[in-house]
Design a protein around this motif. Structure first.
Motif, PDB file in Angstrom:
ATOM      1  N   ASP A 124      -0.925 -79.081 -37.302  1.00  0.00           N
ATOM      2  CA  ASP A 124      -0.215 -77.899 -37.782  1.00  0.00           C
ATOM      3  C   ASP A 124      -0.855 -77.404 -39.070  1.00  0.00           C
ATOM      4  O   ASP A 124      -0.722 -78.024 -40.124  1.00  0.00           O
ATOM      5  CB  ASP A 124       1.264 -78.243 -38.019  1.00  0.00           C
ATOM      6  N   ALA A 149      -0.615 -73.953 -39.818  1.00  0.00           N
ATOM      7  CA  ALA A 149      -0.202 -72.550 -39.790  1.00  0.00           C
ATOM      8  C   ALA A 149       0.345 -72.048 -41.123  1.00  0.00           C
ATOM      9  O   ALA A 149       0.345 -70.843 -41.373  1.00  0.00           O
ATOM     10  CB  ALA A 149       0.843 -72.340 -38.693  1.00  0.00           C
ATOM     11  N   ASP A 161       0.464 -76.291 -33.386  1.00  0.00           N
ATOM     12  CA  ASP A 161       1.133 -75.091 -33.892  1.00  0.00           C
ATOM     13  C   ASP A 161       0.146 -73.932 -33.804  1.00  0.00           C
ATOM     14  O   ASP A 161      -0.899 -73.954 -34.451  1.00  0.00           O
ATOM     15  CB  ASP A 161       1.581 -75.330 -35.342  1.00  0.00           C
ATOM     16  N   VAL A 197       2.675 -74.645 -29.446  1.00  0.00           N
ATOM     17  CA  VAL A 197       4.053 -74.364 -29.874  1.00  0.00           C
ATOM     18  C   VAL A 197       3.990 -73.405 -31.053  1.00  0.00           C
ATOM     19  O   VAL A 197       3.093 -73.490 -31.887  1.00  0.00           O
ATOM     20  CB  VAL A 197       4.780 -75.673 -30.278  1.00  0.00           C
ATOM     21  N   SER A 198       4.964 -72.498 -31.126  1.00  0.00           N
ATOM     22  CA  SER A 198       4.986 -71.531 -32.229  1.00  0.00           C
ATOM     23  C   SER A 198       5.618 -72.117 -33.477  1.00  0.00           C
ATOM     24  O   SER A 198       6.616 -72.840 -33.425  1.00  0.00           O
ATOM     25  CB  SER A 198       5.757 -70.289 -31.802  1.00  0.00           C
ATOM     26  N   SER A 199       5.055 -71.750 -34.619  1.00  0.00           N
ATOM     27  CA  SER A 199       5.599 -72.172 -35.921  1.00  0.00           C
ATOM     28  C   SER A 199       7.061 -71.758 -36.062  1.00  0.00           C
ATOM     29  O   SER A 199       7.884 -72.509 -36.592  1.00  0.00           O
ATOM     30  CB  SER A 199       4.773 -71.544 -37.043  1.00  0.00           C
ATOM     31  N   ILE A 249       9.287 -74.018 -34.090  1.00  0.00           N
ATOM     32  CA  ILE A 249       9.426 -75.346 -34.709  1.00  0.00           C
ATOM     33  C   ILE A 249      10.469 -75.286 -35.818  1.00  0.00           C
ATOM     34  O   ILE A 249      11.303 -76.178 -35.949  1.00  0.00           O
ATOM     35  CB  ILE A 249       8.070 -75.844 -35.269  1.00  0.00           C
ATOM     36  N   GLN A 250      10.431 -74.225 -36.588  1.00  0.00           N
ATOM     37  CA  GLN A 250      11.393 -74.105 -37.701  1.00  0.00           C
ATOM     38  C   GLN A 250      12.836 -73.928 -37.210  1.00  0.00           C
ATOM     39  O   GLN A 250      13.775 -74.410 -37.823  1.00  0.00           O
ATOM     40  CB  GLN A 250      11.020 -72.919 -38.597  1.00  0.00           C
ATOM     41  N   PRO A 252       7.278 -75.708 -40.935  1.00  0.00           N
ATOM     42  CA  PRO A 252       7.399 -76.374 -39.625  1.00  0.00           C
ATOM     43  C   PRO A 252       7.202 -77.885 -39.827  1.00  0.00           C
ATOM     44  O   PRO A 252       6.285 -78.293 -40.534  1.00  0.00           O
ATOM     45  CB  PRO A 252       6.234 -75.796 -38.810  1.00  0.00           C
ATOM     46  N   LEU A 302       7.753 -80.719 -34.096  1.00  0.00           N
ATOM     47  CA  LEU A 302       6.692 -80.304 -33.166  1.00  0.00           C
ATOM     48  C   LEU A 302       6.569 -81.324 -32.025  1.00  0.00           C
ATOM     49  O   LEU A 302       6.483 -80.951 -30.850  1.00  0.00           O
ATOM     50  CB  LEU A 302       5.361 -80.143 -33.914  1.00  0.00           C
TER      51      LEU A 302
END
Ligand SMILES: [Zn+2]
Lengths: 340, 238
Positions: free
Chosen positions: B7, B9, B63, B93-95, B98-99, B190, B195
């Motif tokens: 990750d 990002a 990410d 997976v999108s940031s 994840i958040q 994230p 994740l």
């Protein structure tokens, strides 16, 4: 002095190059024999008349693995167990966001395959392109490194021993091609466009000034560019092809003259051409014929090896690896790296 | 199944290694400085210290943004090449997902925000789903915090904001009339364990992609003009 062969790491090296707008990878055997060389030239920049850094980074990221996989395939190897002995990668100079893609990819492959990584200076890579096509080089050699980003005359006493004896004080030669092409309403990149147009013109139609005939080996192209623009505005009756041919003639003339003067001054046994502008036919022809009258060997790499490519990075990497050992896995990208 | 997590990002870089059903090993550090330099040595350290060999990695949980462009490119180029070299797939997976994911027990509407710099945020809206987790209601977007605030106003419901994009621009959301809640700084970035939590089920159901097919979620177009300063320093090299 004389014909030198240089010590390189033996085995297969994957070379990765992403410093500007070519995404490139190649597999080179024993630092000299390219088993494959894949060059993806990004097209996205043409409508902007220059490289857009963020777009270059995005394109590199999108293409990097495809290009590497193709280079592995073309070499007759398998991506999963490729028998590659080391990975060489351009760490600079270049666009930061572009360089990072190649360096990140090289680190990943170094880890995945458990092989050493070696960082390579892009300019040194260009100077090593001659080793891909010549068994031995007569040193000392004067190399003209001429591209969109650089115009320099380098005295190479032997691999690794470089002295920049002249360079452009303003625009790089390739940049002058781009600017004049844009002014003449030709496309981008300017080099090939000017060359195509010049084919139909008379190189002696207009005598454009040759700058810095001061005995130095430095270049200046901004005055030439201005002269072309001024002339074209005042002489609307003169055809674009004549102007393009005369401009090209002036650039080639000054490049060749200074290169050969440097060869004489430093007692070079050979002259060599490197960099993307080295693909220009007129430059290749004139440098070859005038160097021969001087009685020195002349090395003109194929057009593919003049342009940015992975094979030259692998060739330089093989030499670096043998003489200085591998780089640390913590290496970075260095946008303004100078020739070592 | 063992996943390697990458990750890059946001301003918090995280790398992790996780065997399914066991707690993940995670190394995080504030970036994006030194991201490129650190990424290789840290992955090697994670492998060495957890006694896992690289051939045991089944897939890479990655990410893919939205987030900071340069960091994303470093992480995604590294992940793609590593996956290519090891012959394994990637779970993108999108940031923002994840958040939002850990807020699955919250009955409010969830807005996940990542700082996009230049006074903007990347964001998307979520709500919890029965059985845990969240579902995304909107596409990934970019806007000023003020524009997001007026969008929230029009939702006319209680909203939970998560991510650094919410913390950094808290003032911009003070105009919203309905009750607003801010997740704490623990969910500013994230999180690598999250994740993994999202990626494992996807990996088990083979919902991964080949490394070449991974696409960064940029959302914002590149500044499609030539930066002439950069160009003069390093123009087209041909
Ligand atoms: Zn170059």
């Amino acid at each position: 002095m004389g014909m030198n062969s240089h010590a390189v790491a033996s085995g297969l090296i994957l070379g990765i190059e992403t410093s500007c707008d070519e995404t490139a990878a190649a597999v080179v055997k024993d630092g000299a024999l390219a088993l494959s060389s894949v060059i993806y030239s990004q097209q996205v920049h043409s409508k902007f008349g220059g490289v857009v850094p963020e777009l270059a980074g995005r394109e590199h990221e999108r293409r990097i693995l495809t290009v590497i996989r193709q280079a592995i395939d073309d070499a007759g190897l398998k991506m999963a167990k490729p028998q590659i002995d080391a990975v060489a990668v351009t760490t600079g100079p270049g666009l930061a966001g572009a360089l990072m893609v190649g360096v990140a990819a090289a680190k990943a492959l170094s880890l995945a395959w458990g092989i050493p990584i070696v960082g390579v200076n892009h300019l040194e890579g260009h100077l090593f392109a001659v080793h891909l096509e010549q068994d031995s080089i007569a040193y000392p050699s004067i190399m003209l490194l001429v591209s969109g980003g650089h115009t320099m005359i380098v005295l190479v006493e032997e691999p690794g021993k470089y002295r920049v004896v002249g360079q452009s004080l303003d625009d790089a030669a390739g940049e002058a091609f781009d600017k004049v092409a844009r002014f003449l309403g030709l496309g981008y990149p300017g080099g090939p466009e000017i060359e195509r147009e010049a084919e139909f013109g008379d190189p002696k139609a207009v005598r454009f000034p040759r700058a810095l005939r001061d005995g130095s080996f430095n270049f200046s192209f901004s005055g030439l560019k201005t002269a072309v623009v001024t002339y074209a505005k005042r002489n609307a009756d003169v055809g674009v092809s004549d102007i393009a041919a005369s401009f090209e003639d002036a650039v080639v003339d000054i490049l060749v003259e200074k290169t050969l003067n440097a060869a004489k001054a430093f007692g070079a046994h050979s002259v060599a051409l490197a960099g993307g502008v080295g693909a220009n036919t007129r430059l290749r022809t004139v440098l070859t014929s005038r160097a021969r009258t001087l009685g020195v060997a002349v090395y003109i790499p194929s057009r593919q090896n003049c342009t940015d490519n992975g094979a030259m990075i692998a060739a330089a990497g093989a030499w670096r690896l043998e003489n200085f050992g591998p780089s640390d896995l913590g290496l970075g990208a260095y946008p303004s790296l100078a020739l070592p | 199944m063992i996943l390697l997590g990458i990750d890059t990002a946001t301003e918090m870089t995280s790398l992790g290694l996780c065997k399914y059903g066991t707690p993940p090993a995670v190394i995080s550090f504030p970036g994006p400085k030194n991201q490129l330099e650190s990424i290789g040595p840290i992955v090697r350290q994670l492998l060495d210290q957890s006694g896992i060999s690289k051939s045991q990695i089944g897939a890479i949980a990655l990410d893919v943004g939205p987030g900071l462009f340069t960091g994303l490119r470093v992480g995604v180029s590294f992940a793609k090449s590593l996956a290519g070299g090891l012959g394994i797939p990637i779970v993108p997976v999108s940031s923002l997902d994840i958040q939002a994911y850990p807020q699955g027990n919250c009955s409010r509407t969830i807005v996940s925000l990542v700082d996009a710099r230049r006074g903007e945020v990347f964001y998307a809206t979520y709500r919890k789903v029965p059985g845990g987790g969240v579902e995304r209601l909107t596409s990934y977007s970019v806007a000023s915090p003020e524009e997001v605030a007026s969008e929230i106003e029009s939702m006319a419901e209680s909203v939970l904001l998560v991510g650094l994009g919410a913390i950094k621009y808290k003032d911009a959301f003070s105009t919203v009339s309905q009750p607003l809640h801010f997740a704490g700084s623990a969910s500013a970035y994230p999180l690598m364990p999250v994740l993994f939590e999202i990626a494992f089920p996807l990996a088990f159901s083979e919902e991964f992609v080949s490394p070449e097919s991974v696409e960064v979620i940029y959302i914002r177009d590149a500044d499609a003009k030539v930066n002439f300063d950069v160009r003069q320093a390093f123009p087209k090299d041909r």
